[in-house]
Design an enzyme around this catalytic site. Structure first.
Site, PDB file in Angstrom:
ATOM      1  N   LYS A   8      -4.581  59.144 -15.604  1.00 28.76           N
ATOM      2  CA  LYS A   8      -4.419  57.834 -16.255  1.00 28.76           C
ATOM      3  C   LYS A   8      -5.661  57.169 -16.931  1.00 28.76           C
ATOM      4  O   LYS A   8      -5.322  56.631 -18.016  1.00 28.76           O
ATOM      5  CB  LYS A   8      -3.981  56.849 -15.059  1.00 28.76           C
TER       6      LYS A   8
ATOM      7  N   PHE B 225       2.669  54.672 -17.522  1.00 29.58           N
ATOM      8  CA  PHE B 225       2.100  54.778 -18.964  1.00 29.58           C
ATOM      9  C   PHE B 225       2.924  53.887 -19.873  1.00 29.58           C
ATOM     10  O   PHE B 225       2.880  53.741 -21.052  1.00 29.58           O
ATOM     11  CB  PHE B 225       2.012  55.955 -19.222  1.00 29.58           C
ATOM     12  N   LEU B 226       3.603  52.814 -19.241  1.00 33.55           N
ATOM     13  CA  LEU B 226       4.279  51.958 -20.193  1.00 33.55           C
ATOM     14  C   LEU B 226       3.630  51.219 -21.106  1.00 33.55           C
ATOM     15  O   LEU B 226       2.658  50.700 -20.505  1.00 33.55           O
ATOM     16  CB  LEU B 226       5.572  51.099 -19.359  1.00 33.55           C
TER      17      LEU B 226
ATOM     18  N   LYS C 277      -1.117  41.881 -28.442  1.00 37.53           N
ATOM     19  CA  LYS C 277      -0.098  42.613 -29.305  1.00 37.53           C
ATOM     20  C   LYS C 277       1.234  41.801 -29.275  1.00 37.53           C
ATOM     21  O   LYS C 277       1.535  41.014 -28.703  1.00 37.53           O
ATOM     22  CB  LYS C 277       0.176  44.009 -29.056  1.00 37.53           C
TER      23      LYS C 277
ATOM     24  N   ASP D 266       6.807  39.996  -3.884  1.00 42.24           N
ATOM     25  CA  ASP D 266       5.472  39.555  -4.765  1.00 42.24           C
ATOM     26  C   ASP D 266       5.058  38.334  -3.744  1.00 42.24           C
ATOM     27  O   ASP D 266       5.959  37.708  -3.162  1.00 42.24           O
ATOM     28  CB  ASP D 266       5.526  38.923  -5.879  1.00 42.24           C
TER      29      ASP D 266
ATOM     30  N   PHE E  55      -2.026  55.265 -33.075  1.00 38.42           N
ATOM     31  CA  PHE E  55      -3.350  54.659 -32.410  1.00 38.42           C
ATOM     32  C   PHE E  55      -4.208  55.051 -33.522  1.00 38.42           C
ATOM     33  O   PHE E  55      -5.551  55.006 -33.305  1.00 38.42           O
ATOM     34  CB  PHE E  55      -3.644  55.197 -31.126  1.00 38.42           C
TER      35      PHE E  55
ATOM     36  N   CYS F 238      -4.812  46.551 -20.004  1.00 38.59           N
ATOM     37  CA  CYS F 238      -5.445  47.874 -19.564  1.00 38.59           C
ATOM     38  C   CYS F 238      -6.627  48.322 -20.043  1.00 38.59           C
ATOM     39  O   CYS F 238      -7.614  48.522 -19.690  1.00 38.59           O
ATOM     40  CB  CYS F 238      -4.256  48.751 -19.681  1.00 38.59           C
TER      41      CYS F 238
ATOM     42  N   GLY G  10      -7.870  47.452 -36.601  1.00 39.77           N
ATOM     43  CA  GLY G  10      -7.609  46.119 -36.363  1.00 39.77           C
ATOM     44  C   GLY G  10      -8.787  45.315 -35.840  1.00 39.77           C
ATOM     45  O   GLY G  10     -10.033  45.912 -36.125  1.00 39.77           O
TER      46      GLY G  10
ATOM     47  N   GLY H  31      -7.625  45.123 -27.132  1.00 40.97           N
ATOM     48  CA  GLY H  31      -7.752  44.174 -25.759  1.00 40.97           C
ATOM     49  C   GLY H  31      -6.529  44.492 -24.995  1.00 40.97           C
ATOM     50  O   GLY H  31      -5.978  45.791 -24.843  1.00 40.97           O
TER      51      GLY H  31
HETATM   52  N1  LIG Z   1       0.526  45.854 -17.840  1.00 36.35           N
HETATM   53  C1  LIG Z   1       0.544  47.157 -18.076  1.00 36.35           C
HETATM   54  O1  LIG Z   1       1.032  47.292 -19.469  1.00 36.35           O
HETATM   55  C2  LIG Z   1       0.165  48.285 -17.340  1.00 36.35           C
HETATM   56  C3  LIG Z   1       0.726  49.375 -17.845  1.00 36.35           C
HETATM   57  C4  LIG Z   1       0.221  50.625 -16.880  1.00 36.35           C
HETATM   58  C5  LIG Z   1      -0.457  50.387 -15.708  1.00 36.35           C
HETATM   59  N2  LIG Z   1      -0.816  49.345 -15.384  1.00 36.35           N
HETATM   60  C6  LIG Z   1      -1.347  48.985 -14.080  1.00 36.35           C
HETATM   61  O2  LIG Z   1      -0.451  48.774 -12.979  1.00 36.35           O
HETATM   62  C7  LIG Z   1      -1.004  47.742 -12.197  1.00 36.35           C
HETATM   63  C8  LIG Z   1      -0.286  46.483 -12.139  1.00 36.35           C
HETATM   64  O3  LIG Z   1      -0.394  45.512 -13.400  1.00 36.35           O
HETATM   65  P1  LIG Z   1       0.551  44.430 -14.044  1.00 36.35           P
HETATM   66  O4  LIG Z   1       0.000  44.288 -15.439  1.00 36.35           O
HETATM   67  O5  LIG Z   1       1.835  44.780 -13.444  1.00 36.35           O
HETATM   68  O6  LIG Z   1      -0.242  43.330 -12.958  1.00 36.35           O
HETATM   69  P2  LIG Z   1       0.143  41.872 -12.833  1.00 36.35           P
HETATM   70  O7  LIG Z   1      -1.063  41.135 -12.528  1.00 36.35           O
HETATM   71  O8  LIG Z   1       1.309  41.532 -14.124  1.00 36.35           O
HETATM   72  O9  LIG Z   1       1.174  41.815 -11.646  1.00 36.35           O
HETATM   73  C9  LIG Z   1       0.591  42.149 -10.198  1.00 36.35           C
HETATM   74  C10 LIG Z   1       1.421  41.432  -9.258  1.00 36.35           C
HETATM   75  O10 LIG Z   1       1.165  42.008  -7.914  1.00 36.35           O
HETATM   76  C11 LIG Z   1       1.185  40.699  -7.062  1.00 36.35           C
HETATM   77  N3  LIG Z   1       0.449  41.074  -5.782  1.00 36.35           N
HETATM   78  C12 LIG Z   1      -0.725  41.245  -5.399  1.00 36.35           C
HETATM   79  N4  LIG Z   1      -1.050  41.697  -4.241  1.00 36.35           N
HETATM   80  C13 LIG Z   1       0.315  41.723  -3.776  1.00 36.35           C
HETATM   81  C14 LIG Z   1       0.738  41.803  -2.345  1.00 36.35           C
HETATM   82  N5  LIG Z   1      -0.099  42.350  -1.447  1.00 36.35           N
HETATM   83  N6  LIG Z   1       2.102  42.065  -2.001  1.00 36.35           N
HETATM   84  C15 LIG Z   1       2.777  41.526  -2.835  1.00 36.35           C
HETATM   85  N7  LIG Z   1       2.333  41.357  -4.132  1.00 36.35           N
HETATM   86  C16 LIG Z   1       1.259  41.241  -4.371  1.00 36.35           C
HETATM   87  C17 LIG Z   1       0.438  39.449  -7.792  1.00 36.35           C
HETATM   88  O11 LIG Z   1       0.904  38.406  -7.166  1.00 36.35           O
HETATM   89  C18 LIG Z   1       1.197  39.772  -9.139  1.00 36.35           C
HETATM   90  O12 LIG Z   1       2.382  39.330  -9.359  1.00 36.35           O
HETATM   91  C19 LIG Z   1      -2.528  47.452 -12.833  1.00 36.35           C
HETATM   92  O13 LIG Z   1      -3.312  48.460 -11.812  1.00 36.35           O
HETATM   93  C20 LIG Z   1      -2.450  48.070 -14.137  1.00 36.35           C
HETATM   94  O14 LIG Z   1      -3.798  48.661 -14.577  1.00 36.35           O
HETATM   95  C21 LIG Z   1      -0.289  48.002 -16.158  1.00 36.35           C
END
Ligand SMILES: NC(=O)c1ccc[n+]([C@@H]2O[C@H](COP(=O)([O-])OP(=O)(O)OC[C@H]3O[C@@H](n4cnc5c(N)ncnc54)[C@H](O)[C@@H]3O)[C@@H](O)[C@H]2O)c1
Length: 434
Positions: free
Chosen positions: A207, A152-153, A324, A30, A252, A263, A256, A260
């Site tokens: 997705k 999909f988590l 949530k 990261d 689902f 995603c 509510g 939010g």
């Molecule tokens: N959060 C969820 O529940 C969930 C579930 C399914 C899919 N997603 C998808 O997964 C993706 C990530 O979501 P998230 O919630 O984990 O995001 P997040 O914001 O929690 O994490 C993203 C991370 O990527 C890092 N980052 C960005 N650019 C970078 C780079 N070039 N090199 C290294 N690190 C970098 C950021 O610093 C950040 O820590 C999104 O597209 C989201 O839609 C999220």
């Protein structure tokens, strides 16, 4: 296999830790140095049940590493996952792909030998093609395949969702990449989780279609809740009555305050945008987005109504701020609309959230944050349940009533039985129930 995660947020950290637990050697990268420092010091930057133990075990057993500098991790990887954020782009609602493309450039510059680049971020159809083009342009000599593997988590149940998924979707036409993906997910064979191989564009669309469908399902039952209130029906019984039909399903269908989270809001908007760009508008999803946005405003009105219409100078105790339970994620939480609307109407807000306070404090100002639910409702004119954390399900209602100024309860998650709360002389309002 050697796996590198680019991005160590919710998805990158959970997937990385789970892949390490499957036996792969994983480096989570990261660019946020403080996040990596905390992880290296054994601290977990997000609240997700079970994640601390999983990370600790895999670090101890030498399978999970954290790094800011991606150089070594990219050069040595068999598979590199892009798990960076894809937030809504300001102005048009399209997914902001700048982080994905920046990651693709970094990978192109540092990769070595045949590498599978797996896009786990949620990205519009065609992003895989663009990532491939970026890498080809920078490294015409490189041997690689770009795969779509959406995640999909669900936050709050992320580890079990990753380890026991309903399905894993893999989008690629490349046979070598298919074999790498099969090998990565092989431990899931034990649970008989289907590995669905499809085309890359199809995978990207799956997705968005999944999230849009779920958002629509929630919005549907929310509208049924409003109708139930108008006609004297009980939306929970309606949900059960329709949900027991296997074609519909019970999940689902909990009415509510509107969906939010990190995603659904951004993904529904991005799908609407993609569809409009291609001349095939998705009117159902457009309506879903609009209905959900107006619902959050309507919830603030509902709370005002429960307090007689005027909340000026009244104290409202809010229980739950995260979008949530079992997460500290505040992204697009309904509280971010509802609390400021109540403040704008003159209400004084006291609040308690079991895990969300540190995130909430950055986003919700002028809130008196309390250390437990009873302190949050002490002296309050009304109590509002905004997030259904388990600890709010069995509050000592006599104690709640004794500390409140007036026993008004607005339960936006239908946590309590109306008869039970009313028998204790609460003025009780819930969602879609008489
Ligand atoms: N959060 C969820 O529940 C969930 C579930 C399914 C899919 N997603 C998808 O997964 C993706 C990530 O979501 P998230 O919630 O984990 O995001 P997040 O914001 O929690 O994490 C993203 C991370 O990527 C890092 N980052 C960005 N650019 C970078 C780079 N070039 N090199 C290294 N690190 C970098 C950021 O610093 C950040 O820590 C999104 O597209 C989201 O839609 C999220």
């Amino acid at each position: 296999m050697r796996v590198t995660m680019i991005g160590t947020g919710y998805v990158g950290l959970v997937s990385g830790a789970c892949f390490a637990d499957f036996g792969h050697v994983v480096t989570c990268v990261d660019k946020d140095a403080s996040k990596i420092e905390r992880l290296q010091a054994g601290e977990i930057p997000i609240f997700e049940p079970g994640l601390d133990k999983l990370v600790e075990t895999n670090v101890r057993e030498g399978r999970l590493f954290f790094a800011v500098d991606p150089k070594e991790a990219i050069a040595s990887a068999d598979a590199i996952f892009i798990a960076v954020g894809t937030p809504s782009r300001r102005g048009d609602g399209h997914a902001d792909l700048s982080y994905v493309y920046a990651a693709a450039e970094e990978i192109a510059d540092l990769m070595d030998g045949f590498t599978v680049i797996v896009n786990k971020s949620t990205v519009p159809v065609g992003t895989g093609d663009e990532v491939e083009a970026i890498i080809k342009k920078r490294r015409p000599d490189a041997e690689f395949a770009v795969v779509s593997n959406p995640e999909f988590l669900r936050e709050g149940a992320a580890i079990s969702d990753f380890k026991r998924p309903d399905r894993v979707v893999v989008g690629t036409e490349d046979e070598r990449a298919r074999n790498v993906m099969r090998e990565l997910y092989r431990p899931l064979n034990l649970n008989e989780s289907p590995l669905l191989f499809v085309g890359r564009r199809t995978s990207e669309l799956i997705k968005y279609a999944a999230n849009a469908f779920l958002a629509m399902k929630i919005t549907f039952i929310n509208e049924m809740a409003d109708l139930s209130e108008a006609v004297g029906a009980d939306v929970q019984a309606v949900a059960r009555g329709i949900g027991l039909d296997n074609r519909i399903g019970t999940k689902f269908l909990h009415a509510g305050p509107g969906y939010g989270g990190s995603c659904f809001p951004k993904d529904t908007l991005a799908l609407v945008k993609t569809a409009a760009d291609h001349g095939t508008p998705t009117r159902l999803i457009e309506a879903t987005v609009a209905v959900n946005a107006s619902r959050k405003k309507a919830m603030a009105e509902k709370i005002k109504k429960a307090l007689g219409g005027d909340v000026s100078g009244k104290t409202i105790g809010i229980l739950g701020l995260t979008f949530k339970p079992n997460t500290d994620d505040m992204r697009d939480a309904p509280s971010l609309d509802i609390v400021p609307a109540l403040q704008a109407a003159g209400a004084v807000i006291q609040a308690y959230d079991p895990e969300g306070r540190h995130e909430a404090e950055k986003l919700l100002t002028d809130v008196d944050y309390k250390a437990n639910p009873y302190d949050a409702v002490a002296g309050a004119d009304a109590m509002v349940i905004l997030t259904e954390w388990d600890q709010f399900r069995a509050l000592d209602l006599d104690r709640v009533k004794s500390v409140m100024k007036t026993p008004v309860m607005v339960d936006l998650r239908n946590v309590y039985k109306p008869s039970e709360v009313r028998s204790k002389d609460f003025d009780y309002t819930s969602i879609g129930r008489p």
